[in-house]
Design an enzyme around this catalytic site. Structure first.
Site, PDB file in Angstrom:
ATOM      1  N   GLU A 169       2.008   1.814  -3.441  1.00  0.00           N
ATOM      2  CA  GLU A 169       0.919   2.355  -4.275  1.00  0.00           C
ATOM      3  C   GLU A 169       0.894   3.883  -4.187  1.00  0.00           C
ATOM      4  OE1 GLU A 169      -3.379   3.631  -3.530  1.00  0.00           O
ATOM      5  OE2 GLU A 169      -3.197   1.533  -2.933  1.00  0.00           O
ATOM      6  N   HIS A 170       1.033   4.424  -2.982  1.00  0.00           N
ATOM      7  CA  HIS A 170       1.069   5.874  -2.809  1.00  0.00           C
ATOM      8  C   HIS A 170       2.282   6.482  -3.504  1.00  0.00           C
ATOM      9  CE1 HIS A 170      -1.882   6.903   0.604  1.00  0.00           C
ATOM     10  NE2 HIS A 170      -2.152   5.654   0.250  1.00  0.00           N
TER      11      HIS A 170
ATOM     12  N   HIS B 283       0.827  -1.203   0.000  1.00  0.00           N
ATOM     13  CA  HIS B 283       0.000   0.000   0.000  1.00  0.00           C
ATOM     14  C   HIS B 283       0.867   1.261   0.000  1.00  0.00           C
ATOM     15  CE1 HIS B 283      -2.287   3.139   2.307  1.00  0.00           C
ATOM     16  NE2 HIS B 283      -3.106   2.926   1.310  1.00  0.00           N
TER      17      HIS B 283
ATOM     18  N   GLU C 256      -4.087   7.751   7.359  1.00  0.00           N
ATOM     19  CA  GLU C 256      -5.070   6.820   6.787  1.00  0.00           C
ATOM     20  C   GLU C 256      -5.354   5.672   7.746  1.00  0.00           C
ATOM     21  OE1 GLU C 256      -5.839   4.310   2.631  1.00  0.00           O
ATOM     22  OE2 GLU C 256      -4.048   5.556   2.853  1.00  0.00           O
TER      23      GLU C 256
END
Length: 461
Positions: A84-85, A81, A161
């Site tokens: 991905e950012h 993840h 997040e």
């Protein structure tokens, strides 16, 4: 064996210079409820799959990576993840602002998501702007610099997040349920990672993860909408070749995941005490892997039990007794195992009444099955929602991407409707008996007092 829906003999594509650049197959001919679906496998193992719909003016372009949080070691928790950012944060050709501004300037939309088994980056644009979308996303996937300063800046975003997810108990309880059922395994850990693992990720660790898992053999490029397959393939080939990403010309694509994984023994109870207004509960048991052919019958069963306003759980818990606003059942299928569960959010003082009804309904369905009328209604609802969910290019891009990466197969809309229609009442009752007859486990988030908490074990006894 050709994919469902039919396939034509592969043909070799050539570039404008006459050089072979891949083998192309027509997977679905476009006359059975679906646009024409074609696949080209480029030298280097990169696959390009498109669905052509000439009656629309938009295109959704995506790149799928066969990597998810289940591919992480404990120390790398959240790396997929995080990466991905970071792929949005700059390449050798573009800054982070350049990437976002390029799509904004043409009214396009761009985003990405990470799951336990794959990651997807996508952009939705007008058909005339497809070359821009291809160039930007291919550049991101092949040319990210993983800048150290951006790694540090984005760390704070990801920690926020995680905090946001922790503040959302109806979301958080699903992560808790997955951990309850799958334990401290790669599948059981959260996709976002934890505060501790994210704080421990370094630029070098993430860069090594990127290099290992973003090989073209692990990627599938997809496009759905008003697209020409050969043009898309040529654009993708040029972009990856320019980046030097297709150097291994003899490489073959990596196939779908497979295997067998046991889910933890049932009868577990996990309670996370939180000062929330509601108690959030998930009661569930092992389900089916996503490749299990019984998944069509399970889909009907899930719809009848908790998939709509006429479902058993909705009627009993919300409509008749007013005990909860949100209540539904769900299925989750991985390559090697699956989960089935029931979620409800209710006032803490009513949690035991809600759980008792949930347990009773599951037991009744296991022992006596569902009526023919319930199964007929659920079959119609599932068929309708399946088709309505595919009425935009984004949904179609997701369908062909997952079909190639996850199943290794493409089903037309008519194929899917036929599979649903072929489910018999006896098959639904058999799945209900096999799955719902298992002893459940329970995950709860809420402000339950000691006596309430102690009684939770009665639900799974």
């Amino acid at each position: 064996m050709p994919p469902a829906g039919g396939s034509h003999r592969p043909t070799a594509r050539t570039s404008s210079e006459g050089r072979a650049v891949g083998r192309t197959e027509t997977l679905l001919p476009g006359d059975n409820g679906t646009g024409t679906v074609r696949r080209t496998t480029l030298p280097g193992g990169l696959r390009v799959v498109t669905e052509t719909l000439p009656t629309v003016r938009s295109v959704t372009f995506g790149i799928w990576a066969r990597v998810g949080s289940r591919d992480e070691t404990p120390a790398l928790g959240g790396a997929t993840h995080y990466l991905e950012h970071l792929l949005f944060k700059g390449t050798g050709r573009r800054s982070a602002l350049d990437i976002s501004a390029a799509l904004d300037a043409v009214g396009g939309e761009m985003n990405a998501f990470t799951t336990k088994e794959y990651t997807c980056y996508y952009a939705r644009v007008l058909d005339r702007d497809v070359p821009l979308a291809v160039d930007v996303l291919c550049d991101m996937l092949t040319g990210s610099v993983i800048d150290a300063a951006e790694v540090e800046a984005e760390r704070g975003v990801i920690l926020e997040e995680i905090a946001m997810t922790e503040d959302d108990p109806d979301d958080c309880v699903h992560d808790l349920f997955t951990r309850t059922m799958l334990g401290d395994s790669p599948l059981g850990r959260p996709v976002l990672g934890t505060v501790e693992t994210v704080e421990g990720l370094t630029r070098d660790r993430v860069a090594r993860f990127y290099k290992k898992h973003y090989d073209p053999t692990h990627l599938v490029v997809t496009a759905a909408g008003n697209v020409d397959h050969d043009r898309i393939t040529g654009l993708v080939h040029a972009a990856f070749e320019q980046a030097g990403a297709l150097s291994r010309t003899d490489a073959e694509p990596v196939g779908p995941r497979s295997g067998s994984r046991a889910v933890r023994a049932a009868g577990r109870v996990d309670l996370l005490s939180r000062s929330t207004e509601q108690a959030h509960v998930v009661l569930g048991m092992p389900g089916l892997p996503r490749t299990d052919e019984r998944r069509w019958a399970l889909g009907v069963l899930n719809t009848a039990l908790g998939g709509g306003m006429s479902s058993r759980l909705f009627q009993e818990i919300r409509e008749k007794r007013g005990l909860a606003y949100s209540v539904y059942s769900f299925t989750t299928g991985f390559a090697d195992c699956g989960l089935f569960g029931v979620y409800a959010g209710c006032r803490p003082g009513q949690v035991h009444d809600v759980l008792k009804i949930c347990r009773d309904e599951l037991e009744q369905a296991a022992l006596h099955g569902l009526t023919d009328e319930e199964i007929r209604r659920a079959t119609g609802q599932l068929a309708g929602s399946t088709v309505l969910g595919l009425e935009d290019t984004g949904a179609l891009m997701h369908r062909i991407g997952k079909g190639e990466l996850v199943w290794g197969d493409q089903l037309s809309v008519d194929d899917m409707l036929a599979r649903i229609a072929a489910v018999t009442p006896d098959e639904v009752r058999e799945v209900a008996r096999d799955l719902l007859g298992q002893r459940p486990s329970l995950s709860v988030i809420g402000p339950l007092k000691d006596r309430q908490a102690d009684r939770l074990h009665e639900v799974v006894a």
